[in-house]
Write an enzyme that holds these catalytic residues in place. Sequence first.
Site, PDB file in Angstrom:
ATOM      1  N   ASP A   1      36.353  31.739  47.949  1.00 33.95           N
ATOM      2  CA  ASP A   1      36.721  30.324  47.996  1.00 33.95           C
ATOM      3  C   ASP A   1      38.051  30.118  47.286  1.00 33.95           C
ATOM      4  O   ASP A   1      38.548  31.013  46.599  1.00 33.95           O
ATOM      5  CB  ASP A   1      35.620  29.470  47.358  1.00 33.95           C
ATOM      6  CG  ASP A   1      35.325  29.912  45.932  1.00 33.95           C
ATOM      7  OD1 ASP A   1      36.219  29.782  45.084  1.00 33.95           O
ATOM      8  OD2 ASP A   1      34.210  30.397  45.665  1.00 33.95           O
TER       9      ASP A   1
ATOM     10  N   GLU B   1      41.985  64.268  59.869  1.00 34.49           N
ATOM     11  CA  GLU B   1      41.576  62.907  59.487  1.00 34.49           C
ATOM     12  C   GLU B   1      42.442  62.379  58.342  1.00 34.49           C
ATOM     13  O   GLU B   1      42.849  61.216  58.332  1.00 34.49           O
ATOM     14  CB  GLU B   1      40.097  62.904  59.073  1.00 34.49           C
ATOM     15  CG  GLU B   1      39.144  63.101  60.245  1.00 34.49           C
ATOM     16  CD  GLU B   1      37.708  63.313  59.793  1.00 34.49           C
ATOM     17  OE1 GLU B   1      36.812  62.727  60.418  1.00 34.49           O
ATOM     18  OE2 GLU B   1      37.478  64.079  58.838  1.00 34.49           O
TER      19      GLU B   1
END
Length: 604
Positions: free
Chosen positions: A406, A486
Amino acid sequence: MALSLVIQMRDPVTGLTLRLYYGVFEKEDVITRSAEILNETAGTVQLHKALSACLDIPFGDWELIHFPGRHCMERQAERRKLMDGIQKISSRRGSSSHQHNPFAILALPETSEDYGECLGAMLVYSGSFQIEIEKTQMRAVRMVLGIQEEQFLWKLERGESFVMPEVLLSYSGRGLTGLSHNYADFIREHICRGKYKKARRPILINNWEATYFDFTAEKLLDIAEKAGELGIEMLVLDDGWFGRRDCETDGLGDWYVNEEKLGGNLNSLIEKINKMGMKFGIWVEPEMVNEDSDLYKAHPDWALSVPGREPVMGRCQLALDMGRQEVQDYLYEALRTLLSEHPIDYIKWDMNRNLSDIYSRVLAPERQGEAGHRYILGVYALLERLTEAFPDVLFEGCSGGGGRFDCGMLCYSPQIWCSDDTDAIARLKIQYGTSFGYPVSAMGAHVSACPNHQTGRSTPLRTRGVVAMSGTFGCELDLALLDEAERQEIAEQIDQFKAYYPLIQWGDYYRLTDAIADTYFTAWQFASKDGAEALLNVVVVSPQANPTPIHVRLKGLREEAVYLEKTEGKYYSGAALMYGGFTLPILKGDYPAVQYYFVKEGSE
Ligand code: DGJ
């Protein structure tokens, strides 16, 4: 630049004064509003309700868009018709919560991403809140929002005043995307503060999903070394470095380094990490205490609990009474020591339980209705002191993932960990919902291991990278378990993210599909504000046999300009991309993802 307006009113019956504060931010198209009530009467007044704003709309068949969810599934955007009567979105959990967000949108039935009217209201508040939407007999709509009233009762003494949390109001006549842009621009410019409001934030690796509580200094150094080789800029040491913290049951509250576990002091670990060219960040959960901690043994009354009753535990922990000055002072001193005695660049500020037993031992019985709001004011006061004292430290908010996502927290931490669910496919929905009200620069997002620890699903590394890039981008996995190819791929993703950073963090974000309703693929896009570049992202969520073509129309470009798409080296006019659209090659397999980068001719 903003214009401010203060309207002062006096109620002749009670003698109370109400001040309404308005800020008009023309550029971002946002009006802020807060309210203050002053008791200039001869006696004490009790506030039973303290709401920040009331919006009356006399016309229109408005629909409500809100953001319900749960842990690991935050902000799942939902749109529905208003029913006659009052509907309420709220949190009683002491924080804004995983279950609801203090943000709601009213949209007309025909309003889409690009067309139509909508209104947003967002609280700058991290505690229990409520948003009530009433559809009246006369088809009018009233939206009222503020502090949750059920647990609230505030005694306002003579001469005192009470300030209600601010609300950010915005309107868009050009659809939901326009409204999201208003909020994103406003939050980036006026809510986020400090050094990292504008500065590029370091790309981090967090050890949580790599080791959980089970780490040694050697393991951390190994992660840091491998991460540094890939271009990662900071190691974040998560939970488990302090007190007797080897699992969830112990240690919270004891913010001193567990040197036995680290096999030495923290500074020597940080020094080694810094020598690798990496910054160092650390996790804390200051608002909480375990019963099995020195802090609890010394100050059991500092925890929120009702006298004579067994408190309800959450993740084996209790919440401290953050409204108490001595609790704030203890935590300030503990964190000040940590930050001043160690070269720490970043703090992850976690909060892992809902509040219950909201009873403060220092408030009189008739004042217990103040404890919840005082808690969150105490959190803000502590964060204010710390961010002022350590302006170079980057704070990232967290609450079991995105349970306190928030604008209250964004005032102190310009980024917040979006969710404990790091599965790229689940994240598509979470980040989609979050994007209605918050900028991508606020969304903490990491590439994690597969099978994913929360869902067990495996997704290509590329997909995980594309999704994490639509956030702050970081890694949270054991790089030693990856193969060379990777690791190389992650290094390439990091290079890409660094190159795209200004576009992603400062550009406009466009939702091209509905991540919840459109089950075939999810597409979204960034465009720089000057239309000079754009980045298209597509993830196939459910691959089809004999697939229908994936066709997307780009947004935010300049019609008359010519754009070069870099991967295929083809040229398109802005008008062709926006009105004709862009067709992707067939994408097969499990959750493939693609990115296309477009640059306007002459702006390279
Ligand atoms: C919850 C957070 O969301 C996780 O990322 C991790 O920091 C754990 N807490 C640690 O306890």
